[in-house]
Write a protein that holds these residues in place. Structure first.
Motif, short mmCIF file in Angstrom:
data_model
loop_
_atom_site.label_atom_id
_atom_site.label_comp_id
_atom_site.label_asym_id
_atom_site.label_seq_id
_atom_site.Cartn_x
_atom_site.Cartn_y
_atom_site.Cartn_z
N ALA A 243 -11.37 -4.17 2.28
CA ALA A 243 -12.72 -3.66 1.64
C ALA A 243 -12.90 -2.43 1.50
O ALA A 243 -13.63 -1.89 0.54
N VAL A 244 -12.53 -1.44 2.24
CA VAL A 244 -13.00 -0.22 2.39
C VAL A 244 -12.10 0.42 1.14
O VAL A 244 -12.85 1.23 0.36
N LEU A 245 -10.91 0.18 0.97
CA LEU A 245 -10.16 0.65 -0.01
C LEU A 245 -10.74 0.27 -1.46
O LEU A 245 -10.59 1.06 -2.23
N ARG B 143 4.54 -8.62 11.82
CA ARG B 143 3.13 -7.90 11.88
C ARG B 143 2.87 -6.89 10.65
O ARG B 143 1.86 -6.94 10.03
N ALA B 144 3.86 -6.28 10.13
CA ALA B 144 3.62 -5.47 8.96
C ALA B 144 3.23 -5.99 7.90
O ALA B 144 2.32 -5.85 7.13
N VAL B 145 4.10 -6.98 7.39
CA VAL B 145 3.80 -8.15 6.41
C VAL B 145 2.27 -8.72 6.24
O VAL B 145 1.71 -8.92 5.47
N ARG B 146 2.24 -9.30 7.69
CA ARG B 146 0.79 -9.86 7.80
C ARG B 146 -0.20 -9.18 7.63
O ARG B 146 -1.39 -9.33 6.93
N LEU C 132 -4.59 -6.88 1.41
CA LEU C 132 -4.80 -7.16 -0.27
C LEU C 132 -5.85 -8.37 -0.23
O LEU C 132 -6.64 -8.48 -1.23
N GLU C 133 -6.01 -9.17 0.93
CA GLU C 133 -6.89 -10.18 0.87
C GLU C 133 -8.24 -9.71 0.87
O GLU C 133 -9.09 -10.06 0.24
#
Length: 418
Positions: free
Chosen positions: A127-129, A153-156, A162-163
């Motif tokens: 949301a910040v990005l 963990r990196a993929v999650r 992105l969500e």
């Protein structure tokens, strides 16, 4: 020796031989064009790193305000270091667009906080990005590494970011740390393909940077340059190589008190990165310094002078981007960058003028050199070190359009000449 003659005429090679040579050379040219499309304009001058848990959309203005305060306190030193005409330009930049590139860190600067906490922080980071001002031309995260311990963990985290962003924010890129083998890049490409497919994103929407913080990322077990292999196995998704100062130095066995951007092991690693990335469109980014302008007045002034020197040194060596780890670094990042390009303009513009006029002089430049001269002026214009009018005041024919034509190696017809 002379070519064999037959009946008074030269004997040429058979047509089928000439055709075979042409076919081979065309294949070589095509392969080179595919791997080396040329340099890419628009590189930011820095990447600001901050722990993802501490990020807000107001971060650029918060850092900018703190940087202005430091700059005003150190005006005399900054003027001494950067020269006349730079200080007010730095202040204006810090007030209006202090950060060009921002990376929210989920790796070393974030640590291990548990899945629930990192999920929440990742969605908030997204949301910040998405909400950052347009002056932040590039933005993204540094996720955990694609290793057997951290990849899940990196993929999650990437998916949650992105969500939270509602898709891929403009200028989004994610940094992959702990690269040690080119096969990790294959995995990154597969990950991007899978995420785009699963989330209905356009093909090629996801781009990544590779963080070079291990000797194995520079020289592989077979003696080849891992970074070169990695770039060409990234399917066009790799946008940058970022040097990791302290992990790399430690892995090379450098004692902590000597770990720095200007240590010989750093120079070697970055030189390999630079050669591997040349003409590929992949940007090289220098690493960080851990010394912030904090403490006593003497300590602050020493840190300001040190960072100014390190940024200037990097620019002189062709590393046009570097890490900034705090608001204080923005002051010297912009000051050193402006000073570098303003000095470069004074040298490059007269040579561009002679080149356009086809005049002689002590230095006779060729097209490749004219390209480099135009490129450095355009970089100065892009970052705001000076305006187009400053260039044309020195060389009236050196408009932005002419400079871009020189940079792109297109024919220039200067100032109405035949």
């Amino acid at each position: 020796m002379h070519p064999r003659r037959s009946g008074g005429s030269f004997v040429t090679l058979p047509p089928q031989v000439l055709a075979g040579i042409e076919t081979r050379l065309q294949a070589v040219d095509s392969e080179l064009a595919r791997h080396y499309p040329g340099d890419r304009a628009g590189q930011p001058i820095h990447t600001a790193y901050v722990c993802a848990a501490d990020a807000t959309a107001e971060l650029p203005s918060v850092w900018g305000a703190a940087a202005v305060e430091l700059a005003e306190q150190q005006q005399d030193l900054l003027t001494e270091l950067a020269g006349d005409g730079v200080f007010e330009r730095v202040l204006e930049t810090l007030r209006q667009r202090p950060i060009q590139d921002l990376r929210l860190d989920f790796e070393d600067g974030y640590g291990t906080r548990g899945d629930e906490v990192e999920d929440r922080d990742a969605r908030q980071a997204g949301a910040v990005l998405a909400a950052l001002p347009g002056a932040v031309i590039s933005r993204g995260i540094r996720m955990k590494g694609l290793t057997t311990v951290e990849w899940s963990r990196a993929v999650r985290t990437l998916e949650q970011v992105l969500e939270g962003a509602g898709g891929v924010p403009a200028g989004f890129v994610f940094t992959i740390p702990k690269i040690r083998h080119a096969d990790q890049v294959d995995t990154a490409v597969l990950l991007c393909d899978a995420l785009e497919s699963a989330h209905g994103l356009p093909s090629g929407a996801l781009k990544f940077e590779l963080q070079i913080e291990s000797p194995q990322a520079v020289i592989a077990a077979d003696g080849t340059a891992t970074v070169a292999t990695a770039i060409h196995r990234a399917a066009g998704r790799c946008t940058g190589l970022h040097y990791g100062t302290y992990d790399y130095s430690a892995a090379c066995g450098i004692s902590p008190q000597f770990q720095a951007l200007d240590h010989p092991v750093a120079d070697h690693a970055k030189a390999v990165m630079q050669a591997a990335a040349a003409q590929t469109g992949v940007w090289v980014c220098d690493g960080s310094t851990q010394v912030l302008p904090l403490g006593t007045e003497a300590e602050v002034r020493a840190a300001v002078a040190r960072h100014f020197r390190l940024v200037s040194r990097s620019l002189e060596r062709g590393y046009y981007q570097g890490w900034d780890m705090g608001a204080g670094h923005l002051v010297t990042r912009w000051a050193a960058t402006f000073a570098f390009y303003r000095t470069a303009l004074g040298v490059a513009a007269p040579r561009i003028g002679r080149y356009l006029d086809r005049q002689g002089g002590a230095v006779v430049d060729e097209p490749a050199t004219a390209q480099a001269l135009a490129t450095v002026i355009l970089r100065g214009l892009s970052c705001g070190a000076f305006e187009p009018e400053a260039v044309t005041a020195l060389v009236p024919a050196a408009t932005v359009e002419v400079l871009e034509a020189l940079r792109d190696r297109r024919w220039v017809n200067p100032a109405g000449s035949p």
